[in-house]
Design an enzyme around this catalytic site. Structure first.
Site, PDB file in Angstrom:
ATOM      1  N   ARG A 162       0.836  -1.220   0.000  1.00  0.00           N
ATOM      2  CA  ARG A 162       0.000   0.000   0.000  1.00  0.00           C
ATOM      3  C   ARG A 162       0.871   1.272   0.000  1.00  0.00           C
ATOM      4  O   ARG A 162       0.519   2.279   0.594  1.00  0.00           O
ATOM      5  CB  ARG A 162      -0.945   0.046   1.201  1.00  0.00           C
ATOM      6  CG  ARG A 162      -1.963  -1.058   1.253  1.00  0.00           C
ATOM      7  CD  ARG A 162      -2.994  -0.937   0.121  1.00  0.00           C
ATOM      8  NE  ARG A 162      -4.096  -1.863   0.322  1.00  0.00           N
ATOM      9  CZ  ARG A 162      -4.073  -3.158  -0.020  1.00  0.00           C
ATOM     10  NH1 ARG A 162      -3.004  -3.668  -0.604  1.00  0.00           N
ATOM     11  NH2 ARG A 162      -5.120  -3.928   0.189  1.00  0.00           N
ATOM     12  N   SER A 236     -10.604  -0.802   3.845  1.00  0.00           N
ATOM     13  CA  SER A 236      -9.808  -1.033   5.055  1.00  0.00           C
ATOM     14  C   SER A 236      -9.368   0.304   5.631  1.00  0.00           C
ATOM     15  O   SER A 236      -8.710   1.084   4.941  1.00  0.00           O
ATOM     16  CB  SER A 236      -8.557  -1.843   4.732  1.00  0.00           C
ATOM     17  OG  SER A 236      -8.901  -3.074   4.174  1.00  0.00           O
ATOM     18  N   GLU A 332      -4.704   3.411   7.203  1.00  0.00           N
ATOM     19  CA  GLU A 332      -4.413   3.311   5.770  1.00  0.00           C
ATOM     20  C   GLU A 332      -5.050   4.469   5.020  1.00  0.00           C
ATOM     21  O   GLU A 332      -4.560   4.924   3.985  1.00  0.00           O
ATOM     22  CB  GLU A 332      -4.959   1.982   5.231  1.00  0.00           C
ATOM     23  CG  GLU A 332      -4.357   1.578   3.912  1.00  0.00           C
ATOM     24  CD  GLU A 332      -5.373   1.102   2.895  1.00  0.00           C
ATOM     25  OE1 GLU A 332      -5.352   1.632   1.774  1.00  0.00           O
ATOM     26  OE2 GLU A 332      -6.186   0.230   3.226  1.00  0.00           O
TER      27      GLU A 332
END
Ligand code: EPU
Length: 336
Positions: A162, A236, A332
């Site tokens: 990510r 998420s 995130e």
């Protein structure tokens, strides 16, 4: 055209109602240049794609520029592979479906990920055992300061979990304009991620295809992840934490059923959703927001939540997981 005092509610999947001091959208590099000229550095800039990975906690004192650069074109083709260049403002899932309908393999496991094509290299999106870095060829990005278009290959993007150079060293310096992906005409199917295999079996599929995998992924995602049109969310909210082998072993000793994924560098990745669930927070609700009842990694807006309310909830999740497991989760989602 730049408009003033514009609500960003339609432009973020959490559905948070904050105002941008100024707002405009662009569908080409020329329009973008014209808007930057018009602004003439009066306001700071904020670029927005699908708005599916941001939590607004306050009004945005900036010129918010929404990327709507479209277009899909084949740039080269052999018997084995196809290179396709895609406008960064295209919707990611629509592009996935385009490739699946052609029978090309490479991104079918990433069906139904919300957001735009431009976000895919920005944070090296991934799901069900696939990551964008594996089919990424290059991208074109507009360098805001010089007005030049620069090309980046995979190595120059510094992809990580990510992560990419555009979230780190080059943050705020570039606008991704187009991304080129490598797709294969004779796909190697990736069904290693447990849930896919069982879903394919449940679907009664006899001959594997990119279409079957795409459908299986859509079924799994729809059963676990909330549809932002129904329940505001940004996928998420936290990353899966990567910890030392020692901490991983300690966790297993105490909780033998804890999911742990050994990494190539000797570290182990833990499942944040599992940690949050075991901290007793799955389905937890506070005010207008909460932890999703089917996937604890996702925070949801039950309607009318403010960004600060969701941020406070995320802090409660961080604190609870740290208190129970001694593991510090990392958000995130980008917080503004
Ligand atoms: N789990 C729980 N409780 C939960 C959620 C998960 O016990 O509430 C357990 C599951 O049973 C499983 C493990 O945790 O053993 C992993 O769960 P899952 O397969 O659902 O995936 P994840 O690690 O929670 C990641 C990505 C998702 C991606 C899925 C599938 C991150 C931060 N998230 O989630 O990506 O869709 O894998 O590949 O890496 C996103 O980034 O927005 C996103 C949705």
């Amino acid at each position: 055209m730049i408009r003033e005092q514009v609500s960003l509610k339609p432009y973020n999947t959490f559905g948070i109602d904050v105002k941008a001091a100024a707002f405009a959208s662009f569908d080409s590099v020329d329009t973008l240049k014209a808007l930057l000229n018009e602004n003439n550095q009066q306001l700071p800039l904020m670029f927005l794609g699908g708005g599916s990975n941001v939590l607004f906690t306050k009004d945005v004192d900036a010129l918010v520029l929404r990327n709507e650069i479209k277009g899909i074109q084949i740039v080269s083709e052999t018997n084995e592979t196809v290179h396709v260049e895609v406008g960064s403002g295209e919707e990611w899932h629509a592009f996935v479906r385009y490739t699946v309908e052609k029978g090309w393999g490479g991104i079918e496991n990433m069906s139904l990920i919300p957001g735009s094509v431009g976000a895919s290299p920005m944070q090296n999106i991934g799901a069900y055992g696939a990551e964008i870095k594996d089919c990424f060829v290059s991208l074109k990005a507009y360098h805001i300061e010089s007005g030049e278009i620069h090309e980046f290959d995979a190595a120059q993007c510094h992809f990580g979990y990510r992560e990419s150079v555009f979230k780190r060293e080059l943050k705020g310096q570039y606008v991704i304009i187009a991304v080129t992906y490598r797709l294969t005409k004779h796909p190697q199917f990736n069904t290693a991620y447990g849930a896919i295999q069982s879903e394919i079996e449940a679907m009664g599929v006899e001959t594997l295809s990119v279409e079957a995998i795409s459908q299986a992924v859509m079924n799994i995602r729809r059963s676990k992840l909330p549809d932002p049109k129904v329940l505001g969310n940004a996928g998420s909210f936290f990353k899966n934490p990567v910890v030392s082998e020692e901490i991983g072993n300690q966790l297993i000793a105490q909780f033998p059923d804890a999911p742990v994924y050994p990494q190539a560098n000797g570290m182990v990745k833990l499942a944040a959703g599992w940690l949050i669930e075991k901290a007793g927070l799955k389905g937890y609700r506070r005010g207008n927001c909460g932890v999703h009842e089917k996937q604890a990694l996702v925070l949801v807006n039950h309607g009318g939540a403010t960004g600060s309310e969701i941020y406070a909830l995320s802090q409660h999740v961080l604190d609870s997981v740290e208190a129970k497991f001694g593991v510090l989760l990392e958000r995130e989602v980008n917080i503004y």
